[in-house]
Motif scaffolding. Structure first.
Motif, short mmCIF file in Angstrom:
data_model
loop_
_atom_site.label_atom_id
_atom_site.label_comp_id
_atom_site.label_asym_id
_atom_site.label_seq_id
_atom_site.Cartn_x
_atom_site.Cartn_y
_atom_site.Cartn_z
N PHE A 248 53.92 -115.20 -12.98
CA PHE A 248 53.23 -116.10 -12.07
C PHE A 248 51.78 -115.66 -11.92
O PHE A 248 51.44 -114.51 -12.21
N THR A 249 50.94 -116.59 -11.48
CA THR A 249 49.55 -116.26 -11.21
C THR A 249 49.28 -116.36 -9.72
O THR A 249 49.93 -117.13 -9.00
N ALA A 250 48.32 -115.56 -9.25
CA ALA A 250 47.93 -115.57 -7.85
C ALA A 250 46.45 -115.20 -7.75
O ALA A 250 45.98 -114.32 -8.48
N ASP A 251 45.73 -115.89 -6.88
CA ASP A 251 44.32 -115.61 -6.67
C ASP A 251 44.16 -114.60 -5.54
O ASP A 251 44.79 -114.72 -4.49
N VAL A 252 43.31 -113.61 -5.78
CA VAL A 252 43.08 -112.55 -4.79
C VAL A 252 41.60 -112.53 -4.45
O VAL A 252 40.76 -112.25 -5.30
N MET A 253 41.28 -112.84 -3.18
CA MET A 253 39.87 -112.89 -2.77
C MET A 253 39.33 -111.50 -2.46
O MET A 253 40.08 -110.53 -2.35
N GLN A 254 38.02 -111.41 -2.31
CA GLN A 254 37.35 -110.13 -2.14
C GLN A 254 37.83 -109.40 -0.90
O GLN A 254 37.96 -108.16 -0.89
N GLU A 255 38.10 -110.14 0.18
CA GLU A 255 38.59 -109.52 1.41
C GLU A 255 39.86 -108.72 1.14
O GLU A 255 40.01 -107.59 1.63
N THR A 256 40.77 -109.27 0.37
CA THR A 256 42.01 -108.58 0.04
C THR A 256 41.75 -107.37 -0.84
O THR A 256 42.35 -106.31 -0.66
N LEU A 257 40.85 -107.52 -1.80
CA LEU A 257 40.51 -106.41 -2.68
C LEU A 257 39.89 -105.26 -1.89
O LEU A 257 40.17 -104.08 -2.15
N ASP A 258 39.06 -105.60 -0.90
CA ASP A 258 38.39 -104.57 -0.09
C ASP A 258 39.36 -103.82 0.80
O ASP A 258 39.15 -102.64 1.11
N ARG A 259 40.43 -104.47 1.23
CA ARG A 259 41.35 -103.87 2.20
C ARG A 259 42.62 -103.29 1.58
O ARG A 259 43.45 -102.73 2.31
N SER A 260 42.78 -103.43 0.29
CA SER A 260 44.01 -102.97 -0.35
C SER A 260 43.70 -102.20 -1.63
O SER A 260 42.55 -102.08 -2.03
N SER A 261 44.76 -101.73 -2.25
CA SER A 261 44.60 -100.99 -3.52
C SER A 261 44.70 -101.90 -4.74
O SER A 261 44.72 -101.42 -5.87
N LEU A 262 44.77 -103.22 -4.53
CA LEU A 262 44.89 -104.14 -5.67
C LEU A 262 43.69 -104.06 -6.60
O LEU A 262 43.81 -104.36 -7.80
N GLN A 263 42.54 -103.68 -6.07
CA GLN A 263 41.33 -103.55 -6.89
C GLN A 263 41.57 -102.57 -8.05
O GLN A 263 41.02 -102.74 -9.14
N ALA A 264 42.39 -101.55 -7.81
CA ALA A 264 42.61 -100.51 -8.82
C ALA A 264 43.61 -100.92 -9.89
O ALA A 264 43.76 -100.22 -10.90
N LEU A 265 44.29 -102.05 -9.71
CA LEU A 265 45.29 -102.47 -10.70
C LEU A 265 44.62 -103.03 -11.95
O LEU A 265 43.54 -103.61 -11.88
N ALA A 266 45.29 -102.86 -13.07
CA ALA A 266 44.80 -103.39 -14.36
C ALA A 266 46.00 -103.84 -15.16
O ALA A 266 47.16 -103.60 -14.78
#
Length: 202
Positions: A59-77
């Motif tokens: 599945f696909t999901a959109d992740v906005m900057q607010e979520t990236l700033d507050r979680s560890s999802l930014q580090a996922l690849a």
């Protein structure tokens, strides 16, 4: 709403930069078996909305900057393993605790102490949420409902510990989270409501 009982280990297939957000493609055959556009799926404890359900159990999901700033999802690849859980069904047992999928902060794995039948994991506790965490209370770590087994440290440099049983070690990302790994933390929402009510009553 979620329970913090991980249903399956998924995988990040792609992470596409959309300038002001990212679109994640996540493989999870179990959680997508009955998923539809608009459904909620927790990815490492972050509630995401399904945009499209794809062939091959993804599945696909959109992740906005607010979520990236507050979680560890930014580090996922692409290739990262993630904990997945569908939204709770109202006709099922609440096996963990009430989890919203709204990350309160991130911690870092500080130490791992293996034992014969379990493993104690120590995680840093951000000062902003430390007051909501109590020994034997509930906390969500990367989407996993856990019990706080110990607290320690000094104000501004606190930590908590969780004791992981073999099932949690085998079936969630916490089994392989090395020292230094960032993790998403969600405290028990009831503690925040109690604090808010007490403040309003003064």
């Amino acid at each position: 709403m979620f329970t913090g009982i991980v249903e399956e280990l998924g995988e990040i297939v792609a992470k596409d930069d959309l300038a002001d957000s990212y679109r994640f493609t996540v493989r999870g055959p179990l959680v997508t078996s009955d998923a539809r556009h608009g459904d909620s799926i927790a990815v490492n404890g972050v509630c995401l909305t399904v945009v499209d359900v794809l062939d091959g159990g993804a599945f696909t999901a959109d992740v906005m900057q607010e979520t990236l700033d507050r979680s560890s999802l930014q580090a996922l690849a692409a290739g990262s393993r993630v904990n997945l859980e569908r939204a709770a069904a109202v006709n099922s047992r609440l096996g963990g605790h009430i989890v919203q999928g709204h990350v309160d902060g991130t911690g870092e794995v500080l130490a791992r102490t293996p034992s014969e039948n379990w493993e104690v994991v120590r995680i840093s506790l951000p000062a902003a949420i430390a007051r909501y965490v109590v020994e034997k209370g509930s906390i969500t770590v990367d989407g996993v409902s856990l019990t706080v087994s110990a607290l320690g440290g000094e104000p501004g440099n606190e930590f908590f510990e969780i004791s992981l049983i073999p099932t949690t070690l085998d079936l969630t990302t916490l089994g392989k989270a090395a020292v230094g790994t960032p993790v998403n933390l969600e405290v028990d929402v009831i503690a925040k409501y109690v604090e808010r009510l007490q403040t309003a009553a003064r």
